[in-house]
Design a protein around this motif. Structure first.
Motif, PDB file in Angstrom:
ATOM      1  N   ASN A 188       0.832  -1.194   0.000  1.00  0.00           N
ATOM      2  CA  ASN A 188       0.000   0.000   0.000  1.00  0.00           C
ATOM      3  C   ASN A 188       0.871   1.251   0.000  1.00  0.00           C
ATOM      4  OD1 ASN A 188       0.944   0.364   2.621  1.00  0.00           O
ATOM      5  ND2 ASN A 188      -0.947  -0.384   3.596  1.00  0.00           N
ATOM      6  N   GLU A 210      -4.762   3.505  -3.613  1.00  0.00           N
ATOM      7  CA  GLU A 210      -3.658   3.570  -2.643  1.00  0.00           C
ATOM      8  C   GLU A 210      -2.970   2.209  -2.501  1.00  0.00           C
ATOM      9  OE1 GLU A 210      -2.587   6.346  -1.320  1.00  0.00           O
ATOM     10  OE2 GLU A 210      -4.133   7.508  -2.326  1.00  0.00           O
ATOM     11  N   GLU A 211      -2.803   1.497  -3.637  1.00  0.00           N
ATOM     12  CA  GLU A 211      -2.190   0.170  -3.586  1.00  0.00           C
ATOM     13  C   GLU A 211      -1.473  -0.090  -4.905  1.00  0.00           C
ATOM     14  OE1 GLU A 211      -3.831  -4.342  -3.818  1.00  0.00           O
ATOM     15  OE2 GLU A 211      -4.762  -3.029  -2.306  1.00  0.00           O
TER      16      GLU A 211
END
Length: 747
Positions: free
Chosen positions: A240, A319-320
């Motif tokens: 992440n 967000e990864e």
């Protein structure tokens, strides 16, 4: 079915002997049933023993036991088993006691059982004869056919039906005692419970087998997945934006110095050296920000050896990122070796030819190694081909200038409706399938891709050979060699037609909801404002009349009454306008044609307007007709025509000064009539002319002139229902001309 307690007279000694006799029979059979239920006996032996003992102990000529075929506790055939007829979609087996009556009597009982199957499955017995009672309809038929005593008791337990026990005697005088019936009922209930438990066991074993099959399938799937992860040449991580490892796949021991399971949940700085962790984290942020693939090379000490790795980082979610780590130690060493060899060649080519021979040997070995690597590459390409042919997206590989199609997955034929062969022969043919409205945009994006300015990522429509249109989402990115030169363009095309349709429906629904909300707000604002003024007038005039009418003259009282009547008429017209508009929107405003004298109709309507409001503007009417047009041949809807004329004339009067004249021209021929109403009022601003037919919309220049904005909306609805046309020409400060054209429809 009721069971009679009236039987032939039996003395006390005989009754006691019979009860002992039946008790002995019941105990013997119950013991046999208990052996079967405990698994110590065979069901078919117990059933055969039961029918034999019942026939013998009860001294009957025939004892038969029916077992429905969809429940079969008997696994092997035995002597005396007979297949019956199909009743209620159930076949049954027939168990006959030894020494039974002839086959004709057995068949008669079988037919009787099948005929009244639905009676038995309700748990109701069949008994004949019953003393001093008229037999029911089924027994009357039995009496007519055979005249023999009959007793059939169903095998039922917990609403489950398993068959029946049938007893028959050839002595017509025979009566069934209550003790005999109770004894056979108890035996039938015990066998029904045994069958019920056998049925439950069978269902349990079936469910166990299904459960074992599911577990075996899951184990096979898990084994396949583990095998696939084992053969993945690279390590795959999910990380992440905070630098935390979320998951890992295919990680080999030589990729990291700690077990893969210990990585999940830890930070980059806990696993990697500080410099390497910071470098990778920086590229993770760039991948999330730019949505492009990031590549980074670094070196680690793994198991006491220096290893070189390449990490490819791509944003894979919110967000990864996904990070593919490949051990490139061999490639780096090969590159360094080549550089060293080239340096040695430059320094010693002129000094020693013998050294050149040795270098050639080294180069030959490297060529062999390169061929081996190329063979591995071909194997990888074959694996990639198998992968792309089994996914629903279209995978393609082309040259950098798109002049040659190197590979296209077969699913292209299903999505585009065109053959892959045609695309290989003419690589640019896929551009011809793009919708004309999207083709220029896609071509420009391809040009930018070929110049290296940006990766190709577009959504566009294609037109299939059958004329159907589909939306495609296509992403393409360059494949570069070690020198950074683009050697291939790889991409994936996905059919997003359904997603586009859903998005369009959502946007349309939002637009309609907003339009409805705006209309509701305008309706509330306009109606509340328009009702307030007449209601205030009515209230004030009513109060004045209540308190002062005895002091006023008749003329002044009539003035206030007239104000009340005028306000009521205004409110009534407003309500009628809203109702008419609602009916039109709901499709309930139908066309009702009738012959009409148009000149008289228009003249009367104008006269009524001027009579009710004598202070209004002067209205002049002129007519122009074709000589062949008969006034009786004109069929129109009077109510719709009245709404059209009243609302257009009301607007002309409202927005004109009293000293100005309003012109009404009525033209007609055998096909249509034309109404032209011209005023010299304030006019309609150009910005408002596109919205003049919207409900509750008024021009920005109306000022304090009262109105609801419904007039022209109602006119438009009425004209549309009449299959006519309306045109408005207006100039600010000069006036407005409304032209309505209505066809003369056949009656």
């Amino acid at each position: 079915m009721a069971i009679s307690s009236k039987h032939l007279s039996i003395n006390a000694n005989e009754l006691g002997t019979m009860e002992n006799h039946l008790l002995t029979l019941q105990v013997a059979i119950m013991q046999q049933i208990a052996q079967v239920s405990q698994g110590n006996g065979v069901p078919q032996d117990g059933l055969q023993t039961t029918v034999d003992q019942l026939r013998h102990f009860l001294d009957v000529d025939s004892c038969l036991m029916f077992i429905v075929s969809d429940f079969e506790p008997i696994t092997t055939p035995f002597e005396g088993e007979v297949k019956g007829k199909k009743r209620q979609e159930n076949l049954y087996q027939l168990l006959r006691g030894k020494g039974t009556v002839d086959d004709s009597s057995s068949r008669l009982i079988c037919e009787f059982y099948g005929k009244y199957y639905t009676w038995l499955i309700q748990g109701k017995p069949l008994i004949f004869p019953i003393a001093d009672e008229p037999p029911p309809a089924p027994i009357q038929e039995w009496q007519r056919v055979s005249g023999l005593p009959l007793l059939i008791l169903p095998l039922c337990h917990r609403q489950s039906f398993f068959g029946a026990i049938s007893l028959m005697a050839t002595q017509p005088q025979r009566q069934w005692s209550q003790a005999e019936i109770d004894c056979v009922c108890a035996i039938a209930s015990q066998w029904a419970m045994v069958f019920y438990h056998i049925q439950q066991e069978q269902e349990y074993h079936i469910q166990q087998q299904k459960h074992q099959q599911v577990i075996a399938a899951l184990n096979r799937a898990e084994s396949r997945n583990n095998a696939l992860l084992e053969i993945i040449p690279d390590a795959l991580f999910r990380i992440n934006s905070a630098g935390i490892y979320l998951d890992c796949y295919g990680t080999k021991t030589e990729t990291l110095s700690i077990p893969a399971a210990d990585i999940i949940g830890k930070h980059l700085h806990q696993i990697l050296p500080t410099l390497v962790a910071g470098l990778i984290w920086d590229h993770i942020e760039q991948a999330l920000e730019t949505k492009t693939i990031q590549r980074v090379e670094y070196q680690l000490w793994v198991n006491g050896k220096a290893r070189n790795f390449e990490a490819r980082i791509v944003a894979s979610g919110f967000e990864e990122v996904s990070v593919i780590v490949q051990d490139v130690t061999d490639r780096v060493q090969m590159r360094l070796s080549l550089e060293q060899v080239n340096d040695a060649l430059e320094m010693r080519v002129e000094e020693r030819t013998a050294a050149l021979r040795k270098v050639n040997d080294v180069l030959q070995a490297e060529i062999i190694e390169r061929k081996r690597i190329e063979e591995q590459l071909r194997t990888s390409e074959e694996q990639l081909r198998q992968l792309t042919e089994n996914i629903r997206e279209v995978f393609f590989l082309t040259t950098p200038d798109f002049s040659q199609m190197i590979y296209i997955s077969p699913v292209y034929q299903e999505v585009w409706g065109r053959s892959t062969k045609s695309l290989y022969e003419q690589p640019s043919s896929w551009l011809e399938s793009i919708h004309p409205e999207d083709r220029d945009r896609v071509t420009q994006a391809l040009h930018k891709q070929s110049l290296g300015e940006a990766n190709f990522q577009e959504e566009y429509r294609i037109v299939r050979p059958d004329g159907s249109v589909r939306w495609m989402g296509v992403r393409a990115f360059p494949v570069v060699n070690e020198a950074g030169i683009t050697i291939r363009i790889a991409g994936i095309a996905e059919d997003i037609t359904e997603r586009q349709r859903v998005q369009a429906e959502i946007l349309n629904a939002l637009a309609q909801e907003k339009e409805l909300s705006d209309l509701k707000s305008r309706f509330i604002t306009v109606t509340s404002h328009e009702f307030r003024t007449p209601l205030t007038t009515i209230h004030s005039s009513a109060e004045l009349l209540e308190h002062y009418r005895h002091k006023w003259s008749e003329e002044k009282q009539q003035m206030h009454l007239h104000r009340i009547q005028t306000s009521v008429k205004y409110m009534t017209k407003l309500l009628n306008d809203v109702l008419i508009l609602g009916k039109a929107d709901a499709g309930k405003l139908a066309l009702s044609l009738e012959p009409i004298d148009l000149k008289l109709f228009c003249a009367t309507l104008v006269k009524d307007l001027q009579l009710n409001q004598p202070e209004l503007s002067v209205i002049n009417i002129s007519y122009e007709w074709e000589p062949t047009l008969d006034a009786q041949e004109i069929y129109l809807d009077k109510q719709l025509l009245q709404q059209i004329l009243e609302n257009v004339l009301s607007n002309a009067i409202k927005y004109s000064s009293p000293e100005q004249t309003i012109e009404v021209k009525l033209n007609g021929n055998r096909e249509q009539i034309t109404l032209e109403i011209r005023d010299r009022g304030i006019g309609i601003p150009p910005d408002d002319q596109d919205r003049i037919f919207e409900a509750f919309h008024r021009g920005t220049n109306v000022g304090t002139i009262p109105g609801t904005g419904l007039g022209l909306a109602i006119v438009k609805k009425c004209v549309d229902i009449h299959q006519g046309d309306i045109d408005i020409n207006s100039i600010i400060g000069v006036g407005t001309t409304v032209t309505v054209t209505l066809p003369i429809l056949n009656s």
